[in-house]
Each structure stands twice: as C-alpha cells, then as structure tokens.
Design an enzyme around this catalytic site. Structure first.
Site, PDB file in Angstrom:
ATOM      1  N   CYS A 274       0.826  -1.219   0.000  1.00 45.32           N
ATOM      2  CA  CYS A 274       0.000   0.000   0.000  1.00 45.32           C
ATOM      3  C   CYS A 274       0.855   1.261   0.000  1.00 45.32           C
ATOM      4  O   CYS A 274       0.854   2.032  -0.951  1.00 45.32           O
ATOM      5  CB  CYS A 274      -0.887   0.025   1.249  1.00 45.32           C
ATOM      6  SG  CYS A 274      -1.969  -1.374   1.391  1.00 45.32           S
TER       7      CYS A 274
HETATM    8  N1  SAJ Z   1       6.657   2.310   8.575  1.00 46.64           N
HETATM    9  C1  SAJ Z   1       7.662   3.092   9.091  1.00 46.64           C
HETATM   10  N2  SAJ Z   1       7.362   3.991  10.064  1.00 46.64           N
HETATM   11  C2  SAJ Z   1       6.092   4.140  10.539  1.00 46.64           C
HETATM   12  C3  SAJ Z   1       5.073   3.333   9.990  1.00 46.64           C
HETATM   13  C4  SAJ Z   1       5.369   2.418   9.021  1.00 46.64           C
HETATM   14  O1  SAJ Z   1       8.820   2.974   8.678  1.00 46.64           O
HETATM   15  O2  SAJ Z   1       5.883   4.964  11.438  1.00 46.64           O
HETATM   16  C5  SAJ Z   1       6.968   1.361   7.508  1.00 46.64           C
HETATM   17  C6  SAJ Z   1       6.654  -0.068   7.874  1.00 46.64           C
HETATM   18  O3  SAJ Z   1       7.770  -0.677   8.482  1.00 46.64           O
HETATM   19  C7  SAJ Z   1       6.320  -0.693   6.514  1.00 46.64           C
HETATM   20  C8  SAJ Z   1       5.712   0.461   5.744  1.00 46.64           C
HETATM   21  O4  SAJ Z   1       6.126   1.661   6.408  1.00 46.64           O
HETATM   22  O5  SAJ Z   1       7.489  -1.122   5.876  1.00 46.64           O
HETATM   23  C9  SAJ Z   1       4.194   0.409   5.699  1.00 46.64           C
HETATM   24  O6  SAJ Z   1       3.773   0.237   7.012  1.00 46.64           O
HETATM   25  P1  SAJ Z   1       2.218   0.463   7.458  1.00 46.64           P
HETATM   26  O7  SAJ Z   1       2.193   0.470   8.955  1.00 46.64           O
HETATM   27  O8  SAJ Z   1       1.658   1.625   6.773  1.00 46.64           O
HETATM   28  O9  SAJ Z   1       1.547  -0.881   7.049  1.00 46.64           O
HETATM   29  P2  SAJ Z   1       0.775  -1.302   5.749  1.00 46.64           P
HETATM   30  O10 SAJ Z   1       1.569  -1.175   4.519  1.00 46.64           O
HETATM   31  O11 SAJ Z   1       0.235  -2.646   6.071  1.00 46.64           O
HETATM   32  O12 SAJ Z   1      -0.377  -0.237   5.637  1.00 46.64           O
HETATM   33  C10 SAJ Z   1      -1.673  -0.633   5.906  1.00 46.64           C
HETATM   34  C11 SAJ Z   1      -2.543   0.413   5.267  1.00 46.64           C
HETATM   35  N3  SAJ Z   1      -3.884  -0.071   5.269  1.00 46.64           N
HETATM   36  C12 SAJ Z   1      -4.625   0.110   4.161  1.00 46.64           C
HETATM   37  O13 SAJ Z   1      -4.210   0.661   3.169  1.00 46.64           O
HETATM   38  C13 SAJ Z   1      -5.992  -0.407   4.220  1.00 46.64           C
HETATM   39  C14 SAJ Z   1      -2.449   1.714   6.056  1.00 46.64           C
HETATM   40  O14 SAJ Z   1      -3.460   2.625   5.582  1.00 46.64           O
HETATM   41  C15 SAJ Z   1      -2.685   1.466   7.512  1.00 46.64           C
HETATM   42  O15 SAJ Z   1      -2.603   2.702   8.213  1.00 46.64           O
HETATM   43  C16 SAJ Z   1      -1.607   0.528   8.003  1.00 46.64           C
HETATM   44  O16 SAJ Z   1      -1.833  -0.718   7.319  1.00 46.64           O
HETATM   45  C17 SAJ Z   1      -1.696   0.304   9.498  1.00 46.64           C
HETATM   46  O17 SAJ Z   1      -1.988   1.294  10.206  1.00 46.64           O
HETATM   47  O18 SAJ Z   1      -1.421  -0.818   9.924  1.00 46.64           O
END
Ligand code: SAJ
Length: 452
Positions: A274
């Site tokens: 995403c």
């Molecule tokens: N990450 C960071 N720092 C942060 C947050 C994330 O480096 O503060 C990195 C993570 O390690 C990962 C990437 O970013 O590699 C994405 O992380 P994510 O927490 O955004 O997880 P995703 O990709 O599973 O995003 C999903 C998304 N859900 C949908 O699109 C329906 C996102 O909108 C959600 O907010 C997220 O999950 C969530 O909150 O878990």
C-alpha cells in the site's frame, strides 16, 4: 418497481446475489461478511487453485479462518469459481483485485481492466458494480463507466457504479472488515444510495461521499499521509545522525504532546503493498494534468534512500573495526516488510541485502516469520538464530523488529549490531557494540569515530 427499488428490496430481504471479484486479503473477508449477513455470494477469482481450496473449506487468508469458509460453503451461501459467466447471476458485484505499479512506477491497471471486461461481458440491467481496489482518481468514471455503457447500459439508470476504498489491515486484531468505517462514493446519487445500502447490510459504519472521485481520493490521502509522515521522520533520523542526537529519544519525547502530533517512527525504508505504491497512483494522475505532487515525490525520494543510508551505517561500523563490507559476513534480522507478519512485498530488507551483496558482503538472514523465500527462481533459506551464527557475523543488522526475537540474546552474542528499529532499546549493555539509526556516536568513543 424501478431498477433501483428492485435492487434496494433485494438487498433488504437478502434475496440479492452478491458477487466478489478477487478473493484475496480484501475480497475474501468481504465475501464472508456478505455471506454472514445472509446473502448468497459468488466469489470469482482467476486462480483455479484458490477456488478449489476455498470450495474444500481451506482459507489462504490469515484473517479468515478455514472453518468460516467451510461453514459458508456448506450452508450454500458462498461459492468460489473461475467461471466468469456466473457473474450473470449477481445483482451486485464488488471488485477487489490488485493495482500494482509497473516497472516504470506507473499504474498497472491490467487487473482492474480484466475484471471490468469480465463484468461487462456478463452484466445486465439492474446491477450494482463497486470498485474497491486502490486506484487513481477518475478510474471509476473514466475507465469503468464507458466500458459498461458500451454494453448499452446507462450508468445511474440501467446499472449503478460506485467506488468504495478497501481499508483492510491484515493481521490487525482490532480493526477488520465489519467494524472499519466504509467510505462509499458513486457516479450518481442513486449509485451512492444503492452502494451504501449494500455495504450497510454487513458493515457497521458507512461514510457516503458525493462522488467516486472523492472516494478514490480518500484512500489516496490516507496512505499518502502515512508515506509523507514516514518520510519526515526518516529525514529527522538523518538530521539527528548529523547532529549526534538519538532520534528515538526525540520522537518519543515529541509523542508526549497530547494534541496536534501523531507518532511515526523511522526505519530502513518502507514496504508493503500500500504505502510505497498508493501515492504513486495520485502522482501519476497529477502528472497527466501537468501538476507535480512535490510532497509525494519528496517522501518517496527520502523513503527509498533509507536502504542506502543503512548500508552506509553498516560500512562505517565495519570500517571502525578496520573491516571492509567486501568479504564481511552480515546477518540481517527480519525481512518481512513490517513486524510480526510474514509478508515481504516491497520489503526494504531486500534492498539492504542487495546493496550489501553488490559490495561483496556475504549476507544471511533470520526471520521467524519467513523461513525461506523464492529469489530469482530459487529458494533462499534463513539461518537459525544461534550464538555461533551471531558470533560469526561481522555485523548484525536489525531491519524488521519482530516481537518474537530475543534481542538480549542478540547483543550478548553479536559483535556489532546496526539497529534500524530501536529494537535493542531495552537490552542490558553486553558484548555487542550497538549502532543506532541515528546518533552515530552511540557505542563508539568520540575520539575513535571512523568517518567514511
Ligand atoms: N513504517 C515506518 N514507520 C512508521 C510506519 C510504518 O517505517 O511509522 C513502515 C513499515 O515498516 C512498513 C511500511 O512503512 O514497511 C508500511 O507500514 P504500514 O504500517 O503503513 O503498514 P501497511 O503497509 O500494512 O499499511 C496498511 C494500510 N492499510 C490500508 O491501506 C488499508 C495503512 O493505511 C494502515 O494505516 C496501516 O496498514 C496500518 O496502520 O497498519
């Protein structure tokens, strides 16, 4: 009774047959919610193996128990099929197919187009079609509407067309399909009304918006917001490194602000299906309109530079011990794209491994959730996390901070640990020199700092 009222009535009394195109981490949970709400659901997927396993009561999606699939199949409420002709039986169809990026980082709409073609070949008057796949604003009206109207069906009169972004967060213990608010936007007011009625039959909170474009943009704003804020804290890590400040201390202290702040954490880059991709759908669309989405482009630039930043830290840590990257044994801890899952899509760990191997390092990995994976057509297996393996590594790099790893054990047996996730924050001082993501001086006496 008009077509809209007929559809509303069928949704109300559950006589409407619901189609779900794409039975992945979005489509299968959605199909189950419709079935649990009392509808008959036809799941259409191009994977014969997926359909066979689902019909045998076996789920391939971690958030959907096999028992739930088996129960709905046995009750005759759910069928999984590769036969697109079965879509003819549906009164409403939700599309949940992938929208990846092409090699040139442009939208790959092939799955949406294939789904639209399959539906166009089987649609009939009175049908509601809802696109859920994350895409650029305008897709519903510019790609799907003309294709349906080419069949002689007027959108808003003969058929209804809407967009409702998926908000599935695999593995999330609290938020799932039924209790996550569902945004719904349609091509006409009647399209919005019937789409809200459909989702309102099985999802607790419906959030109608005035158009398909608004709904498409809601999703892109949500995930661009994350990408930009992650880019900001990644840049803050670089700033803190240059100033000799511990970025984690700064972020944790900032997070005590009870209003007007939201905590994000730096890391080795961003992965997943995403966050690294969705903003590029918006950037691409705006380029078509001669507008440069600078926030998206800058965030992407900083986030995609983080693997190189980590590799420079590794090189500097080795250099301090008078070692080169070339020929050093390096152990990567955690290759999933985020903690406590097994999904590796777009994981920055692969960039870190590639960059180190390009410099001649001998790289192994350990990930309790990913025992092995296929790379360039052959299997690559992880190594066990033993004292010997840790001691044999010239540097250990924590890329993904899975909860199940004993970081005290790691620092007790490793020589150098480059910690990109602050996973060692609660470990007792031990054998290993810990090099944090920022504050270069940690672990190395000021006078001994070796600069590249
Ligand atoms: N990450 C960071 N720092 C942060 C947050 C994330 O480096 O503060 C990195 C993570 O390690 C990962 C990437 O970013 O590699 C994405 O992380 P994510 O927490 O955004 O997880 P995703 O990709 O599973 O995003 C999903 C998304 N859900 C949908 O699109 C329906 C996102 O909108 C959600 O907010 C997220 O999950 C969530 O909150 O878990």
């Amino acid at each position: 009774m008009g077509m809209k009222d007929t559809l509303l009535s069928g949704i109300q009394d559950r006589s409407a047959v619901i189609g779900v195109v794409g039975l992945g981490y979005v489509g299968l949970p959605l199909a189950m919610e419709f079935a649990k709400a009392g509808f008959t659901v036809i799941g259409y997927d191009i994977s014969e193996r997926t359909c066979e396993r689902l019909m045998a009561g076996v789920s391939h999606i971690q958030d959907v128990p096999s028992a739930e699939v088996a129960a709905q199949v046995t009750a005759g409420r759910f069928v999984a099929t590769v036969e697109e002709a079965r879509l003819k039986e549906c009164d409403a169809i939700s599309i949940a197919v992938p929208t990846p990026l092409s090699k040139t980082r442009d939208p790959d709409m092939s799955f949406v187009q294939a789904a639209t073609e399959a539906i166009a070949r089987n649609c009939r008057p009175g049908m509601l079609i809802v696109l859920e796949s994350t895409t650029y604003p305008g897709t519903t009206r510019e790609v799907m509407q003309p294709r349906l109207e080419a069949q002689g069906l007027k959108v808003g009169r003969d058929v209804f067309l809407a967009f409702s972004p998926e908000r599935v967060d695999p593995g999330n213990a609290k938020w799932h399909t039924k209790n996550t608010p569902k945004v719904v936007g349609g091509v006409t007011p009647d399209c919005i009304e019937v789409a809200c009625a459909l989702y309102g039959s099985c999802i607790d909170t419906i959030v109608p918006v005035s158009s398909a474009e608004a709904a498409e943009l809601v999703k892109l704003l949500e995930n661009t917001f994350r990408a930009v804020n992650i880019g900001l804290v990644n840049e803050m890590a670089i700033v803190c490194d240059k100033l000799g400040v511990n970025v984690w201390e700064v972020i944790d202290a900032a997070a005590t602000k009870p209003f007007g702040y939201m905590k994000f954490t730096p890391g080795p880059g961003i992965g997943g299906h995403c966050i690294p991709l969705d903003p590029h759908y918006l950037a691409w669309k705006m380029r078509m309109l001669n507008y440069k989405t600078r926030f998206i482009d800058l965030a992407s630039e900083i986030n995609s530079e983080m693997p190189e930043y980590v590799v420079r830290k590794v090189a500097r840590a080795l250099n301090h011990d008078r070692k080169s990257v070339n020929g050093s044994r390096i152990l990567i801890l955690g290759i999933a794209y985020k903690k406590d899952i097994d999904d590796m899509r777009e994981s920055p760990a692969f960039d870190v491994m590639r960059l180190l191997e390009e410099r001649g390092a001998i790289v192994d990995y350990h990930d309790p959730h990913v025992p092995h994976f296929r790379e360039h057509g052959h299997e690559r297996a992880g190594v066990a996390l033993t004292a010997e393996v840790l001691a044999a590594a010239d540097t250990v790099v924590i890329v993904t901070d899975h909860t199940g790893v004993d970081y005290q054990f790691v620092v007790d047996h490793a020589t150098v640990v480059v910690d990109t996730r602050n996973a060692t924050k609660q470990t007792e001082p031990s054998k290993a020199r810990i090099v944090p993501l920022s504050k270069l001086t940690d672990g190395i006496p000021e006078g001994e700092l070796a600069h590249l």
